[in-house]
Scaffold this active site. Structure first.
Site, PDB file in Angstrom:
ATOM      1  N   GLY A   1       0.840  -1.201   0.000  1.00  0.00           N
ATOM      2  CA  GLY A   1       0.000   0.000   0.000  1.00  0.00           C
ATOM      3  C   GLY A   1       0.867   1.239   0.000  1.00  0.00           C
ATOM      4  N   GLY A   2       0.306   2.320   0.537  1.00  0.00           N
ATOM      5  CA  GLY A   2       1.039   3.591   0.557  1.00  0.00           C
ATOM      6  C   GLY A   2       2.330   3.511   1.343  1.00  0.00           C
TER       7      GLY A   2
ATOM      8  N   GLY B   1      24.868  11.484 -29.424  1.00  0.00           N
ATOM      9  CA  GLY B   1      24.306  12.137 -28.235  1.00  0.00           C
ATOM     10  C   GLY B   1      24.818  11.482 -26.968  1.00  0.00           C
ATOM     11  N   ALA B   2      25.051  10.175 -27.060  1.00  0.00           N
ATOM     12  CA  ALA B   2      25.520   9.452 -25.875  1.00  0.00           C
ATOM     13  C   ALA B   2      26.909   9.947 -25.452  1.00  0.00           C
ATOM     14  CB  ALA B   2      25.545   7.959 -26.147  1.00  0.00           C
TER      15      ALA B   2
HETATM   16  C1  HXC Z   1      -3.533  -3.915  12.222  1.00  0.00           C
HETATM   17  C2  HXC Z   1      -2.486  -5.811  11.516  1.00  0.00           C
HETATM   18  C3  HXC Z   1      -2.261  -5.238  10.253  1.00  0.00           C
HETATM   19  C4  HXC Z   1      -2.728  -3.917  10.026  1.00  0.00           C
HETATM   20  C5  HXC Z   1      -1.431  -7.194  10.265  1.00  0.00           C
HETATM   21  N1  HXC Z   1      -1.970  -7.020  11.472  1.00  0.00           N
HETATM   22  N2  HXC Z   1      -1.594  -6.118   9.488  1.00  0.00           N
HETATM   23  N3  HXC Z   1      -3.106  -5.150  12.476  1.00  0.00           N
HETATM   24  N4  HXC Z   1      -3.357  -3.294  11.037  1.00  0.00           N
HETATM   25  N5  HXC Z   1      -2.522  -3.297   8.850  1.00  0.00           N
HETATM   26  C6  HXC Z   1      -1.950  -7.971  12.570  1.00  0.00           C
HETATM   27  C7  HXC Z   1      -2.795  -9.198  12.341  1.00  0.00           C
HETATM   28  O1  HXC Z   1      -4.109  -8.951  12.715  1.00  0.00           O
HETATM   29  C8  HXC Z   1      -2.124 -10.221  13.259  1.00  0.00           C
HETATM   30  O2  HXC Z   1      -2.537  -9.993  14.579  1.00  0.00           O
HETATM   31  C9  HXC Z   1      -0.685  -9.828  13.179  1.00  0.00           C
HETATM   32  O3  HXC Z   1      -0.648  -8.484  12.711  1.00  0.00           O
HETATM   33  C10 HXC Z   1       0.093 -10.672  12.207  1.00  0.00           C
HETATM   34  O4  HXC Z   1      -0.616 -10.705  10.971  1.00  0.00           O
HETATM   35  P1  HXC Z   1      -0.899 -12.073  10.201  1.00  0.00           P
HETATM   36  O5  HXC Z   1      -1.937 -11.750   9.206  1.00  0.00           O
HETATM   37  O6  HXC Z   1      -1.154 -13.180  11.178  1.00  0.00           O
HETATM   38  O7  HXC Z   1       0.510 -12.335   9.532  1.00  0.00           O
HETATM   39  P2  HXC Z   1       0.817 -12.947   8.099  1.00  0.00           P
HETATM   40  O8  HXC Z   1       0.003 -14.180   7.886  1.00  0.00           O
HETATM   41  O9  HXC Z   1       2.302 -13.060   8.041  1.00  0.00           O
HETATM   42  O10 HXC Z   1       0.330 -11.862   7.059  1.00  0.00           O
HETATM   43  C11 HXC Z   1       0.965 -10.587   6.989  1.00  0.00           C
HETATM   44  C12 HXC Z   1       0.128  -9.633   6.114  1.00  0.00           C
HETATM   45  C13 HXC Z   1      -1.350  -9.613   6.571  1.00  0.00           C
HETATM   46  C14 HXC Z   1       0.197 -10.138   4.668  1.00  0.00           C
HETATM   47  C15 HXC Z   1       0.799  -8.274   6.185  1.00  0.00           C
HETATM   48  O11 HXC Z   1      -1.338  -9.391   7.978  1.00  0.00           O
HETATM   49  C16 HXC Z   1      -2.110  -8.537   5.908  1.00  0.00           C
HETATM   50  O12 HXC Z   1      -2.560  -8.707   4.785  1.00  0.00           O
HETATM   51  N6  HXC Z   1      -2.362  -7.449   6.662  1.00  0.00           N
HETATM   52  C17 HXC Z   1      -3.125  -6.330   6.133  1.00  0.00           C
HETATM   53  C18 HXC Z   1      -2.309  -5.562   5.137  1.00  0.00           C
HETATM   54  C19 HXC Z   1      -2.993  -4.318   4.633  1.00  0.00           C
HETATM   55  O13 HXC Z   1      -3.952  -4.427   3.860  1.00  0.00           O
HETATM   56  N7  HXC Z   1      -2.608  -3.188   5.201  1.00  0.00           N
HETATM   57  C20 HXC Z   1      -3.121  -1.929   4.793  1.00  0.00           C
HETATM   58  C21 HXC Z   1      -2.350  -1.565   3.552  1.00  0.00           C
HETATM   59  S1  HXC Z   1      -2.817   0.004   2.973  1.00  0.00           S
HETATM   60  P3  HXC Z   1      -2.536 -11.141  15.669  1.00  0.00           P
HETATM   61  O14 HXC Z   1      -3.148 -10.490  16.847  1.00  0.00           O
HETATM   62  O15 HXC Z   1      -3.353 -12.249  15.106  1.00  0.00           O
HETATM   63  O16 HXC Z   1      -1.117 -11.520  15.874  1.00  0.00           O
HETATM   64  C22 HXC Z   1      -1.795   0.993   3.748  1.00  0.00           C
HETATM   65  C23 HXC Z   1      -2.066   2.391   3.450  1.00  0.00           C
HETATM   66  C24 HXC Z   1      -0.916   3.234   3.811  1.00  0.00           C
HETATM   67  O17 HXC Z   1      -0.953   0.625   4.438  1.00  0.00           O
HETATM   68  C25 HXC Z   1      -1.244   4.570   3.267  1.00  0.00           C
HETATM   69  C26 HXC Z   1      -0.108   5.494   3.402  1.00  0.00           C
HETATM   70  C27 HXC Z   1      -0.391   6.715   2.628  1.00  0.00           C
END
Ligand code: HXC
Length: 519
Positions: free
Chosen positions: A171-172, A406-407
């Protein structure tokens, strides 16, 4: 007794903070083949040098049951330490705490070390391993990211910024590393993308794996987002240490000079015969680079991307330099869109941080074709020209063989304010190669000759005439566009002397708000 109790509490709290999200999650991190945030810092910094800050910070959210998910440090370990005795600031995202997700408070911790790094004029290193914006915190997390982005932008060109990707970066969240100077990715555990495979499938129908969409190999070879791909985390952290050794602490300083154990007047006879007699035969420019630099040590940047140009760091007499070299071994060393972008970014980094540039030229020109023209080779090629022309660091150019069209101008020629431009006797400095020139200059005569044998003879004669005139460095030397024609085996010594003479260089460009490089 009360004091003892206080200290006991502190010791307990510290121990608790060091456990991050708890032993179970630490074990899970290890099972994935990943180190923890703190283990990474230990490997990155000089032993025992890490001073942690904000260990007791926790988030202040209560929505979605977050009040029951409080962890000391809140998912990022921050502080300062040293690399080879030099101060650096570091943040290391802790995946064991809510997936290393970025909260309001955790962003504040990162911003604090970035602000300190700016104040002290020291590099900042980010170790990324995070699920991105902490979903439960919504806009607070987005604002936190933007606070970091703004600091990345302001720190750009002031202090070196290095990002290692050691887990998810999606993501971002990808944009903070993207705003820094160098991105390193560790194999098997890291990926970066703006939109992951699931959403990609829903929106575009494309079915693609995480690895193929944003794995290290893809970013190192196809997108060029990653400057380094390392076998594992340990290698990644070691590479950061080496990389830092070539850089100054900030733009006001020069890179550290280390003691040189390699004779500065070493004569490399092999260089006198390294260029093949046939001008169309390739050779590996890395062999030349590793022959002339101190101890053969070359830290190649962007090794797998746009392989027709080689960029990286090395030293001459202990002085760090950035090397840019056309690579005849790949696409004949032609300049294309990717090569121009790659080299331009590198040249700008070196110039921003007072790292002299040594350019080795063997370039047959720009890559022709509609895909290059449609892709904007005009504005992309201009980036490299711009980067060289704006650079005020010492610039030493050695033309090894071809320097066409040019290079020729782009590759740090004299008129783009190259300081010392040398050529090997094998240099060919011309508007284009002999074959192309004959085609154009003798088009009418060639079409009039019907007999193929006669045509070949005519071409050979004309080519010989053309090569005699242009396929050498003396025409350029006659006009002073080449400062000297040097014997290849003395190249190391000549570069070292050139750099020594340029050490006090002081050149400025016209004052302006900022420039407008063709992006
Ligand atoms: C809160 C999160 C989290 C998040 C993971 N966790 N991502 N909690 N916010 N963004 C937590 C899970 O709930 C879990 O908690 C622990 O972290 C570990 O995650 P798992 O899913 O068990 O790990 P894994 O299987 O290794 O998968 C990792 C992952 C997946 C692929 C990153 O967690 C995932 O898809 N997370 C969401 C990613 C996402 O969509 N983020 C937003 C992106 S947009 P527990 O308690 O079970 O241990 C963004 C915008 C930024 O970031 C903008 C900036 C401008």
């Amino acid at each position: 007794m009360a004091a003892e109790g206080n200290i006991k509490k502190l010791v307990e709290l510290r121990a608790q903070a060091r456990l991050g999200g708890g032993q179970k999650r630490i074990d899970a991190q290890h099972e994935k083949g990943k180190l923890t945030a703190r283990e990474r810092i230990e490997l990155l910094l000089d032993e025992g040098s890490f001073e942690e800050m904000d260990m007791f910070v926790t988030h202040r959210q209560t929505d979605f049951g977050l009040d029951k998910e409080q962890y000391l440090g809140d998912g990022v370990v921050t502080g300062y330490g040293t690399v080879d005795g030099r101060l650096v600031y570091v943040f290391s995202q802790d995946f064991t705490v809510l997936g290393g997700s970025l909260s309001e408070t955790n962003a504040k911790k990162i911003c604090k070390v970035m602000d300190m790094a700016m104040k002290m004029g020291a590099p900042v290193i980010g170790l990324n391993d995070s699920g991105g914006a902490r979903i439960q915190e919504g806009v607070l997390s987005l604002a936190g990211y933007a606070e970091i982005f703004q600091r990345n932008i302001e720190a750009s060109g002031v202090i070196p910024q290095i990002s290692a990707i050691l887990g998810p970066c999606a993501g971002g969240a990808v944009y903070s590393p993207a705003l820094t100077d160098f991105i390193l990715m560790a194999e098997n555990i890291s990926y970066m993308f703006v939109t992951g495979p699931k959403v990609t499938k829903t929106v575009t129908g494309e079915d693609i794996s995480v690895e193929n969409l944003g794995g290290p190999i893809i970013h190192a070879s196809k997108s060029g987002v990653a400057h380094f791909v390392c076998e594992n985390e340990v290698e990644t952290l070691k590479t950061i240490r080496r990389l830092i050794s070539y850089m100054p602490q900030n733009f006001m300083e020069n890179p550290p000079v280390i003691e040189c154990t390699d004779p500065i007047d070493r004569v490399d006879d092999i260089l006198n015969t390294i260029i093949p007699d046939n001008p169309n035969k390739p050779y590996n420019v890395l062999d030349i680079i590793t022959t002339i630099v101190d101890n053969g040590e070359f830290e190649e940047v962007h090794k797998y991307y746009a392989k027709n140009i080689v960029v990286g760091f090395a030293r001459f007499n202990g002085q760090a330099v950035g090397i840019v070299a056309n690579q005849p071994n790949f696409l004949a060393g032609v300049l294309d869109i990717d090569a121009s972008k790659k080299a331009a970014r590198f040249v700008r980094f070196c110039d921003a941080f007072n790292i002299p540039l040594v350019t080795l030229v063997d370039v047959p020109g720009f890559l022709p074709g509609s895909s290059q023209e449609y892709g904007g080779i005009i504005s992309n090629g201009a980036k490299l020209m711009y980067a060289y022309g704006e650079a005020t660091v010492p610039k030493v150019t050695i033309t090894l063989r071809k320097s066409y069209g040019g290079a020729h101008d782009v590759m740090s020629c004299k008129q783009l304010k190259g300081d010392l431009n040398y050529a090997w006797p094998s240099a060919e400095i011309a508007v284009m190669g002999a074959a192309g020139a004959i085609e154009i200059l003798n088009y009418k005569e060639l079409s009039a000759i019907k007999d193929e044998e006669e045509k070949a003879k005519y071409i050979a004669e004309k080519e010989a005439e053309y090569r005699e005139k242009f396929a050498n460095p003396y025409k350029a030397a006659k006009y002073g566009y080449i400062d000297d024609v040097i014997e290849p085996r003395y190249t190391r010594f000549r570069i070292i002397r050139a750099l020594a003479s340029l050490a006090s260089k002081n050149e400025t460009r016209p004052a302006k708000k900022h420039n407008n490089i063709p992006l």
